[in-house]
Write a protein that holds these residues in place. Structure first.
Motif, PDB file in Angstrom:
ATOM      1  N   ARG A   4      -1.999  -7.440   2.358  1.00 37.34           N
ATOM      2  CA  ARG A   4      -3.285  -8.114   2.185  1.00 37.34           C
ATOM      3  C   ARG A   4      -3.214  -9.530   2.742  1.00 37.34           C
ATOM      4  N   LYS A  36       0.813  -1.219   0.000  1.00 35.75           N
ATOM      5  CA  LYS A  36       0.000   0.000   0.000  1.00 35.75           C
ATOM      6  C   LYS A  36       0.849   1.273   0.000  1.00 35.75           C
ATOM      7  N   PHE A  89       1.705  -2.648   6.013  1.00 34.84           N
ATOM      8  CA  PHE A  89       0.389  -3.120   5.597  1.00 34.84           C
ATOM      9  C   PHE A  89       0.530  -4.167   4.500  1.00 34.84           C
ATOM     10  N   TRP A 102      -6.982  -5.654   3.715  1.00 36.87           N
ATOM     11  CA  TRP A 102      -5.760  -5.017   4.186  1.00 36.87           C
ATOM     12  C   TRP A 102      -5.623  -5.203   5.686  1.00 36.87           C
TER      13      TRP A 102
END
Length: 212
Positions: free
Chosen positions: A143, A112, A141, A150
Motif C-alpha cells: 500500500r 496482500k 504488492f 495497492w
C-alpha cells in the motif's frame, strides 16, 4: 464527416451569426454541448472496450468539465493525466502454497499475501484487453503511504548491508504505473470527433431554425 463538410458547417454558423447573432450564439452553445456530451459518452465506451480499466473508474476520470455558454462557446472533455497503478489494470498477487512451517504460513496482509501462502510475483495482466498478458515473477504488492492504494512494486537494485528501508525503497524499488486515462482518451478522441461534430451541426441548424 469530411473536411469539406466541416468547412461547410463553419460557414453555416458564420452566416447564421451575421444574420441573427443572439439566436446563433444560443443555438451554438446548445449544439456544442450536445456534441461534447456525445464525445464524452462515446469516449468512455471506447476506452472501456479497449483497455482493462473498469467503467466507473473511466467515468470518474473522463468527463465533460466545461459546458458551452453564449458568452464562451468552448465545451471541453477532460481526462485525468495521472498514470494509473498496475492493479487497476488487473495485476494481482500470485500466491503459491507455502511449504515451510515458518511464520510465513501466517501470510503477510501488508503485502496482500493470504495465510498459508507465499508470494510468487504478480498474475498475468495487460493494459489492453486485446494485449498479451504478462506475469511479473519478481513483483510484490504494498500500500502506498500517500493514497493507501495497492501498488505493484518491482526491485531494480539490490539491498546492501546497512541500508535502511527508506533508502532501499528510494534507490532500488519502483512502483509500476501504466497508461493514464488522458493517454487513453488521446488515443480514441479522433475516432469519436466526427460523429460528435456531425451531431453538433445538426443540433445547431435545428435550434437556430427554431429561434428565427
Amino acid at each position: 464527416m469530411t473536411d469539406q463538410q466541416q468547412i461547410a458547417g463553419l460557414r453555416d454558423f458564420a452566416d447564421a451569426l451575421a444574420k441573427a447573432p443572439a439566436a446563433a450564439l444560443e443555438a451554438a452553445s446548445i449544439a456544442l454541448n450536445a456534441g461534447a456530451e456525445l464525445a464524452e459518452r462515446k469516449g468512455r465506451d471506447t476506452i472501456v472496450g479497449r483497455v482493462n480499466l473498469e467503467a466507473p473508474y473511466v467515468h470518474k476520470y473522463l468527463r465533460l468539465d466545461k459546458e458551452s455558454t453564449r458568452t464562451d462557446l468552448l465545451a471541453r472533455v477532460r481526462a485525468n493525466k495521472r498514470s494509473v497503478l498496475a492493479p487497476r489494470y488487473g495485476a494481482e498477487v500470485a500466491a503459491t502454497s507455502a511449504s515451510s512451517r515458518s511464520d510465513r504460513l501466517k501470510g503477510d496482509p501488508l503485502r496482500k499475501i493470504p495465510a498459508g501462502s507465499k508470494s510468487a510475483g504478480s498474475t498475468a495482466w495487460s493494459v489492453l484487453r486485446s494485449g498479451q498478458k504478462k506475469a511479473w515473477p519478481r513483483a510484490f504488492f504494498a500500500r502506498l503511504k500517500t493514497s493507501n492504494a495497492w501498488a505493484m512494486v518491482t526491485r531494480e537494485g539490490e539491498w546492501v548491508e546497512g541500508m535502511d528501508s527508506e533508502t532501499d525503497w528510494e534507490k532500488n524499488l519502483r512502483v509500476v504505473y501504466s497508461m493514464s486515462v488522458d493517454q487513453a482518451w488521446k488515443g480514441v478522441r479522433d475516432e469519436v470527433a466526427p460523429e460528435a461534430m456531425e451531431l453538433a451541426e445538426q443540433v445547431f441548424l435545428k435550434e437556430f431554425g427554431n429561434r428565427l
